[in-house]
Design a protein around this motif. Sequence first.
Motif, PDB file in Angstrom:
ATOM      1  N   SER A  27      -1.853   1.290  -6.515  1.00 40.83           N
ATOM      2  CA  SER A  27      -1.456  -0.092  -6.251  1.00 40.83           C
ATOM      3  C   SER A  27      -1.591  -0.975  -7.479  1.00 40.83           C
ATOM      4  O   SER A  27      -0.836  -1.948  -7.635  1.00 40.83           O
ATOM      5  CB  SER A  27      -2.297  -0.663  -5.104  1.00 40.83           C
ATOM      6  N   PHE A  66      -4.793   6.864   3.990  1.00 46.11           N
ATOM      7  CA  PHE A  66      -4.233   6.643   2.653  1.00 46.11           C
ATOM      8  C   PHE A  66      -3.089   5.639   2.716  1.00 46.11           C
ATOM      9  O   PHE A  66      -3.005   4.719   1.894  1.00 46.11           O
ATOM     10  CB  PHE A  66      -3.757   7.977   2.084  1.00 46.11           C
ATOM     11  N   SER A  75      -5.715   5.192  -3.918  1.00 49.54           N
ATOM     12  CA  SER A  75      -4.864   4.066  -3.530  1.00 49.54           C
ATOM     13  C   SER A  75      -5.035   2.878  -4.473  1.00 49.54           C
ATOM     14  O   SER A  75      -4.069   2.153  -4.751  1.00 49.54           O
ATOM     15  CB  SER A  75      -5.173   3.652  -2.093  1.00 49.54           C
ATOM     16  N   LEU A 100      -3.042   1.883   1.031  1.00 50.89           N
ATOM     17  CA  LEU A 100      -1.958   1.524   0.110  1.00 50.89           C
ATOM     18  C   LEU A 100      -1.253   0.258   0.576  1.00 50.89           C
ATOM     19  O   LEU A 100      -0.931  -0.625  -0.238  1.00 50.89           O
ATOM     20  CB  LEU A 100      -0.946   2.669   0.020  1.00 50.89           C
TER      21      LEU A 100
END
Length: 418
Positions: A259, A308, A255, A312
Motif C-alpha cells: 500500500s 490480506f 500489505s 490492503l
Amino acid sequence: MELLQAFQFELMPTGEQTRKMRQFAGACRFVYNKALAVQRENHEDGGKFIGKFAMKKLFTGWRNSAETPWLADSPRHPCDESILDLDRAFQNFFVKRADFPRFKRKGERDSFRYPDQKQIKLDRENGRISLPKLGYLRYRNSRVVLGEVRSATVSLRAGKWYVSILTKREVAQPVPQGPAVGIDVGVARFATLSDGSFIAPLASFRKHEQRLAKYQRRMARKVKGSSNWKKAKARVQRIHARIANARNDFLHKASNTISKNHAMVAVEDLQVRNMSKSAKGSAEAPGRNVRAKSGLNKSILDQGWGEFRRQLEYKVAWRGGYFVAVDPKNTSRTCSCCGHVSADNRKTQALFACVSCGHEDNADHVGALNILAAGHAVIAYGGMAQSGRSTKQEPAEGARAPVGILAKFRAGRMPNDE
C-alpha cells in the motif's frame, strides 16, 4: 480527512484487576445470552423482534433483580454494548450476511467494551490507562497512541489480556504514491505482483502443525474439566495464538509495503469460503479426492487471503489510493499478450504457455498482469471512486470487468468507444 485507528497493547494487570476483568467479561456474556434467549422465546410465541432500546429496558430489570445482584457490580456501558452487538448480529442475519446468532461460551472471545470516551483516561507517558471499576492498568507501551481516544476494548486471548484503544484524528488528504499493481494470490507463492516480484508464503500453521498435534493428543488423554486438562488446553491455546500472531504480523508487513509503494491495487474477488469447502460429501454421494482437497483447504486457510485483502483495502484507503476487486474468472487462463483464453494455456501449476501466440511465463505472473488490466478496465467503467473517503469500497453494481474485454482494453479501445 478523519482517520480512525486502533492501537492494541498487552495489559499487565494485578491479581484483583484480573479477577474483575473475568467478572466483567462474564457479565457481558450473560447479558448477551440472556437477550438472545429472550429473542428466541419471543419469536416462538409469535411476538415481533425486540429492538435494542426495548432490550436495554429489560436489562435494567435484570440488573436490579434479586436473582442477579452481581450484574450491578459490573459497569453498565459494556453490558449495553453486548445488547448492541446482539442487535447488530440480528441485523446481519436479516440481510443474509451471517448465520443466526449463537450463544457465547466461556473462554471463547471473552471481551468487553467501554464506548464512552469521557470514562477513559490514557496516561501515554507512563503507559497506563484508567477504565471504570478497574482503575489504572499498566500496558506494554510499544508505540505512541495518536489522536483522541474514542473507545477501549478489553479482550482475553490465550491467557493474556489486551486493550484495543480506538482513536480519531485529522490528517491531511493523502496523495497516492507509486504505480498501479495487480496481485495474484496462491499457495506456492503467497502473492505474485504484476511487476514480476513475489512474496513467499509464511505457512505459520504448517510450521507448528506437528507440535500442535502433539499437545492436542496430550489434552485428549486428560479427563475433561480436570486441572491437568485445563493446563493442557492452555498450552494448545498458546500455540494457536503464536500461529495467529505470526500470520497477522506477516500479513501486516506485506500489505503495508504494497500500500505504501502503489497508487492502485487490484486483486481478485475470491470467495475463500467456497474455495475451502470440504469435498467429503455425504454417505449417498461421497466426494472424490477428499484427502487431497483437505490438504489444499488447509493450505488455503493458512495463507489468510481474506485478511490480506481486508488489510490492503483499508491501508490503500488511508494513503489515498485506489483499491479494485475484479472478477477472478479466467485470469490465469488468458494470455497477457494476445488475450487468447483457453484452459490449455495453463500447462502446469506454474507454467503458462499460450497455444495461440506461444508466449510463456510464470502462470501467477500472467494472472497478476490480467488482474491489473481488469482493474484498469473497472476504473474505465466508472465503477470505483477514490479511496480515503471510506475504508469499505466496492465496485459499483455491474462494474466488475470480465476478462473478455481485456484484449480490447490493451489495444487502446475503451468500452464506451463502441
